[in-house]
Design an enzyme around this catalytic site. Sequence first.
Site, mmCIF file in Angstrom:
data_model
loop_
_atom_site.group_PDB
_atom_site.id
_atom_site.type_symbol
_atom_site.label_atom_id
_atom_site.label_comp_id
_atom_site.label_asym_id
_atom_site.label_seq_id
_atom_site.Cartn_x
_atom_site.Cartn_y
_atom_site.Cartn_z
ATOM 1 N N TYR A 196 -4.477 4.019 8.316
ATOM 2 C CA TYR A 196 -5.662 3.478 8.484
ATOM 3 C C TYR A 196 -6.334 3.604 9.942
ATOM 4 O O TYR A 196 -6.197 4.632 10.185
ATOM 5 C CB TYR A 196 -5.727 1.898 8.137
ATOM 6 C CG TYR A 196 -5.118 1.477 6.574
ATOM 7 C CD1 TYR A 196 -5.918 2.228 5.628
ATOM 8 C CD2 TYR A 196 -3.914 0.995 6.724
ATOM 9 C CE1 TYR A 196 -4.911 1.904 4.555
ATOM 10 C CE2 TYR A 196 -3.048 0.951 5.546
ATOM 11 C CZ TYR A 196 -3.698 1.546 4.526
ATOM 12 O OH TYR A 196 -3.154 1.230 3.186
ATOM 13 N N VAL A 237 1.205 -3.656 3.772
ATOM 14 C CA VAL A 237 1.313 -5.036 4.488
ATOM 15 C C VAL A 237 2.509 -5.920 4.165
ATOM 16 O O VAL A 237 2.787 -6.690 4.672
ATOM 17 C CB VAL A 237 0.032 -5.749 4.167
ATOM 18 C CG1 VAL A 237 -1.301 -5.253 5.020
ATOM 19 C CG2 VAL A 237 -0.325 -6.283 2.613
ATOM 20 N N SER A 271 0.768 -1.171 -0.041
ATOM 21 C CA SER A 271 -0.178 0.007 -0.076
ATOM 22 C C SER A 271 0.880 1.262 0.162
ATOM 23 O O SER A 271 0.207 2.511 -0.099
ATOM 24 C CB SER A 271 -1.014 -0.132 1.253
ATOM 25 O OG SER A 271 -1.892 -0.926 0.930
ATOM 26 N N LYS A 308 0.491 3.378 -2.886
ATOM 27 C CA LYS A 308 -0.867 4.196 -2.938
ATOM 28 C C LYS A 308 -0.508 5.439 -3.155
ATOM 29 O O LYS A 308 -0.883 6.466 -3.511
ATOM 30 C CB LYS A 308 -1.825 3.856 -2.029
ATOM 31 C CG LYS A 308 -2.517 2.424 -2.131
ATOM 32 C CD LYS A 308 -3.077 2.313 -1.067
ATOM 33 C CE LYS A 308 -3.839 0.558 -0.892
ATOM 34 N NZ LYS A 308 -4.379 0.229 0.108
ATOM 35 N N TYR A 361 -4.354 -2.420 -9.895
ATOM 36 C CA TYR A 361 -3.929 -2.492 -8.368
ATOM 37 C C TYR A 361 -3.214 -3.645 -7.788
ATOM 38 O O TYR A 361 -2.366 -3.167 -7.061
ATOM 39 C CB TYR A 361 -5.350 -2.286 -7.689
ATOM 40 C CG TYR A 361 -5.392 -2.352 -6.497
ATOM 41 C CD1 TYR A 361 -4.948 -1.220 -5.528
ATOM 42 C CD2 TYR A 361 -5.841 -3.599 -5.627
ATOM 43 C CE1 TYR A 361 -5.236 -1.362 -4.261
ATOM 44 C CE2 TYR A 361 -5.447 -3.791 -4.150
ATOM 45 C CZ TYR A 361 -5.191 -2.351 -3.644
ATOM 46 O OH TYR A 361 -5.142 -2.458 -2.268
HETATM 47 O O1 DON Z 1 -5.293 -5.054 -1.145
HETATM 48 C C1 DON Z 1 -4.499 -5.767 -0.425
HETATM 49 O O2 DON Z 1 -4.888 -6.413 0.300
HETATM 50 C C2 DON Z 1 -2.917 -5.406 -0.650
HETATM 51 N N1 DON Z 1 -2.321 -5.708 -1.731
HETATM 52 C C3 DON Z 1 -2.531 -4.028 -0.108
HETATM 53 C C4 DON Z 1 -2.774 -3.911 1.253
HETATM 54 C C5 DON Z 1 -2.006 -3.080 2.190
HETATM 55 O O3 DON Z 1 -0.642 -3.075 1.897
HETATM 56 C C6 DON Z 1 -2.617 -2.369 3.261
HETATM 57 N N2 DON Z 1 -1.826 -1.522 3.963
HETATM 58 N N3 DON Z 1 -1.324 -1.800 5.028
#
Ligand code: DON
Length: 303
Positions: free
Chosen positions: A239, A257, A64, A67, A187
Site C-alpha cells: 500500500y 492486517v 490481504s 489477494k 472476499y
Molecule cells: O478488508 C479488510 O479490511 C481486511 N479483511 C483485509 C485488509 C488487509 O489485510 C489489508 N492489508 N494490509
Amino acid sequence: MDFQLVLDQINTELRPLLGEGGKVASYIPALARVSPLQFGIALRTCDGEVAQAGDSAVPFSIQSMSKVFSLTLAIKALGEALWDRIGREPSGSPFNSLVQLETERGIPRNPFINAGAIAVADRLVSLGDGKAELLALLSRLCGEPVSIDTEVAQSEADTGYRNTALANFMKGFGTLDNDIATVLDVYFNQCAIAMTCEQVACAAGYLCRDGKHPLAGTPVLSSAQARRVNALMLTCGTYDAAGEFAFRIGLPCKSGVGGGIVAVVPDHLTLCVWSPALDETGNSFLGRQALELFVTKTGLSVF
Ligand code: DON
C-alpha cells in the site's frame, strides 16, 4: 548460505522488541483479540530447503496476503482480460481508501487495495465457487489442508462497512457483475483463511520458480504471469508503504492486517514473516524489520 542460522539470528534480535511498537488491528474484533507478543519466520528455497524460527508453526489470519492467490486464480483463468476493469498502478493511499474510485470511475488502481481485490473476487464468482477454488489452490500449494477461520470471517462481515461501500460504489459504475453479498462473502472468507508462516512460505513458492508449483513442479502460472504478480507485489503489495519497502527491502512483498508479510526472492526462495502488531500503514511492525534484517544479512534483493 546457512538460512537456519540467519532466521535464528533475526528471531533472537527481534524477540526482545515484542510489545515495543505497533498495534494489533482493532477494526475487526476477532483480530483485536490476537496476542501481539508473537513472532514467526519461515522460508523455503527453490531446492526445497526449509528454515524457520519463532512462532512459525502458529496459524494466523492471512488477510490481504490472500489477494496474491486470488489474483493468481483470476490471471490463470482470464489472462489479459482481467485488466479490463482493474488497474496496475500503486495507489499511494491506505488499503481501504474510497477516494480514487470516484475520480477513476469505479476502476480500482490495482488488485491489492481492497477495491481491487473485491473486483478480483467478482471475477472469481463469475467463474465458479471462488471460495472453494482458493482453498483448493492453497491446500495444493502447501501440500496440507488449509481452512477458513469462521469466527474471523463473521467478524469481517459484521464490521465490513467500508468494503460494502467500495463494492456498492463499483457496482454503481458497472465494475462488478455479481450480487454484492456474494462477492463480499468470497472476499471476507479469503481474508479469514488461517495459515502458518511455514505453509505460506511453501505456498508462494511458484513466485520464485517462474510460476512452477513448489512441490509438483507443474505450471501454476506462466513465467511471464508470475513475473507480473511479483511486479505488482513490489509496487502495490504494501500500500502506501510500497516505496519505503522497495527502498529498505527491495523484494516483492504482500502484507496483511493479521501481521503477515510474504516476500519473494526470485530464483532463490520465498519467505513469510508474522508478528501481529502493525505500524501506521497497516504493515507488521516487526515483520518489516525482519525483512530488512534478512536482506542486510543475506544480500538477497532484486536490486
Ligand atoms: O478488508 C479488510 O479490511 C481486511 N479483511 C483485509 C485488509 C488487509 O489485510 C489489508 N492489508 N494490509
